[in-house]
Design an enzyme around this catalytic site. Sequence first.
Site, PDB file in Angstrom:
ATOM      1  N   HIS A   1      40.800  42.414  41.443  1.00  0.00           N
ATOM      2  CA  HIS A   1      42.256  42.249  41.459  1.00  0.00           C
ATOM      3  C   HIS A   1      42.638  41.048  42.334  1.00  0.00           C
ATOM      4  CE1 HIS A   1      46.483  43.774  41.631  1.00  0.00           C
ATOM      5  NE2 HIS A   1      46.445  43.177  42.817  1.00  0.00           N
ATOM      6  N   GLU A   2      42.016  40.955  43.491  1.00  0.00           N
ATOM      7  CA  GLU A   2      42.345  39.859  44.404  1.00  0.00           C
ATOM      8  C   GLU A   2      41.909  38.516  43.836  1.00  0.00           C
ATOM      9  OE1 GLU A   2      44.331  40.275  46.629  1.00  0.00           O
ATOM     10  OE2 GLU A   2      44.270  42.452  46.607  1.00  0.00           O
TER      11      GLU A   2
ATOM     12  N   HIS B   1      44.267  37.290  41.307  1.00  0.00           N
ATOM     13  CA  HIS B   1      45.448  36.631  41.869  1.00  0.00           C
ATOM     14  C   HIS B   1      45.174  35.150  42.091  1.00  0.00           C
ATOM     15  CE1 HIS B   1      48.433  39.621  42.354  1.00  0.00           C
ATOM     16  NE2 HIS B   1      47.769  40.374  43.194  1.00  0.00           N
TER      17      HIS B   1
ATOM     18  N   GLU C   1      51.499  41.595  39.785  1.00  0.00           N
ATOM     19  CA  GLU C   1      50.596  42.693  40.135  1.00  0.00           C
ATOM     20  C   GLU C   1      50.016  43.325  38.875  1.00  0.00           C
ATOM     21  OE1 GLU C   1      49.427  43.581  43.086  1.00  0.00           O
ATOM     22  OE2 GLU C   1      50.599  41.979  43.989  1.00  0.00           O
TER      23      GLU C   1
END
Lengths: 185, 470
Positions: free
Chosen positions: B146-147, B150, B229
Amino acid sequence: MIGLWIFIAVLVLLVFNMISIYNGLIRLKNQVENGWSQIDVQLKRRHDLIPNLVETAKGYMKHERGTLEGITEARSRAMGAGSVGEKAVAEKGLSSAMSKFFLVVENYPDLKANQNFLAVQEELSSTENKIAFARQNYNDQVLFFNNKIEMFPSNIMAGMFNFSKAEFFELEDAAEKEVPKVDFS
Amino acid sequence: MFELIRINKRKSFALFLLMGAFLLTLGYFIGRIWFPNSEGGLAGILIAAAVWLILTLISYFSGGSILMATSGAVEVARDAHPQLFNVVEEMKIAANLPAMPKIFIIPEKAPNAFATGVKPEKCAVAVTAGLLDRLNRDELQGVIAHEISHILNRDVLFMTFSGILLGSIVLISHVFFRSMWFGSTRRYRSGSSREGGGQAMVLVLTILLAILAPIIARLLYLAISRKREYLADASAARLTRYPEGLASALEKISGTDIVLQSANDVTAPMYITSPLRKKARRKSSALTSTHPPVKERIRILRALSQGVSYNSYQAAFAHIRGGTIIPPSGLQDTGPIPVRDVSSGSRSRDKKTSQRDLGDLMRAVNNFIFLTCSCGLKIKIPPDFKDATLSCPRCHKIHTVPLTGTPVRRGKKKKPAKAVTQSSPEQTYHRNGSGWETFSCNCGQPLLLSPDFKGEKLQCFSCGRNISIS
């Protein structure tokens, strides 16, 4: 006169467009190659880690000589493999030898508590993952590249400069395809 | 995937311009108020642009390190948590990042994580010690994916710059109200009586704008923040091929009541879930929260049983929440992508081991030295241990204590003093080939040589010993 200028402008635009398409194709091709070399690095790394594993386990697993030798043998077979097909078979053999080993390890709580062993185990399982992810990335890149080669207008440039489609790397399928060929005579 | 990144970039840019226009308009009106007689509007625009430019430059060049410093994150070396490094490297390979992200650990018990880096070549990932303690390998992988997403989707770039823009707008309107409050009213009457009416109009307009601009800008910023997100969740599922990992990680993270001490309003949008207190979270409505509701994110991820392509995520999103999250042009290059099986390393650990590991991690961040004895015992030496040798408590083997005090902190900490380096004897290692090789330093630290390593010397990062490679 104006017609000529328009013609030149269109021509210049066209040339620029062609250059950018060509560069895009080259970039994708390099990414495919880079993806392949990443798989290779991880496969090599797995080969390098196995002696450490065997070394750590040897002291604890005196009665499992066969399992340990199986891994060492599978490793040297994998290192000697040449073509992609051979490689896929050998790497699969190595994977199964290792999963057999990790099953046996469950019977040796002392070994399982050894920090060195845990460290090597983490490295190995991570390397397995890295192989899988490198393959995934490689196949993604191949997909983009092949799409670009097939799609208009980049297919014209690809045809002009002889870009050929790249091959997917399917470890499982290749291995299954190869297995029936083994000769028992 | 590339298509999606391109769309993201374009949208970010448009939004960025919109917010910039807000800022400059605000500057124009405030300038008219402050300098009513001269070229006030232009001066106001220039001042606003200068504030914006300065803040942007600062954030571009050192935003990452400022963020890391305010969140109390410490950069760690590989031996502090090898698994974390492995997982990050796996995701780096999957995402095809050009360089390995730097890794930071925040020594706090609240589980959370964030990423910084305005471009993929220079990025960093920070996780809390509590996160590492609570999550298993697959869950950790989900969070890291997820990071990394980003960074890959350029969300960090956008959030940093539009955050700065938002900050500038808030700052300028704040300064304006202060000046209204404390400044003399003479200034506003200084125009000639004929211009008075127009000036009053401008004043009313400016006040209105100064109130509304920060609010609108913030709402815009938050709307995008929430959308990103979801997008990062979709990318994470695609990268790991295992949405359940991220889903159960989110469940665990949102299930705790521990507050992340080092987070504040400004840094909150950067984290994987809102790090603020539950009470504050509940108070904020759907419009003003930094993150989409965790329950919804989990439900969407759990609905991805068929596959993890962007198409599947879009379908699940439309089913559970309704609407589009991924623009149709971002969907074109993905066929069905199957979900993988649970990985073998994801067995749950017993509580005792988990607590011991958390303790070790805190120690590693706090400069403890670790020695692995040949009997397999991990010896933890506090930073103020002064003796040169110690014997293993289990097998009584005598070890030399590595002399450098700071094995895990890199970068800002000073290098080991010269005298120390001399007293630790040199070691020589002969390479067998050119591939990956592992060997151990005399202090017991296993060292890994990559095929790319071409140097003749290296320093053991545990004891600081110089080792020559031949």
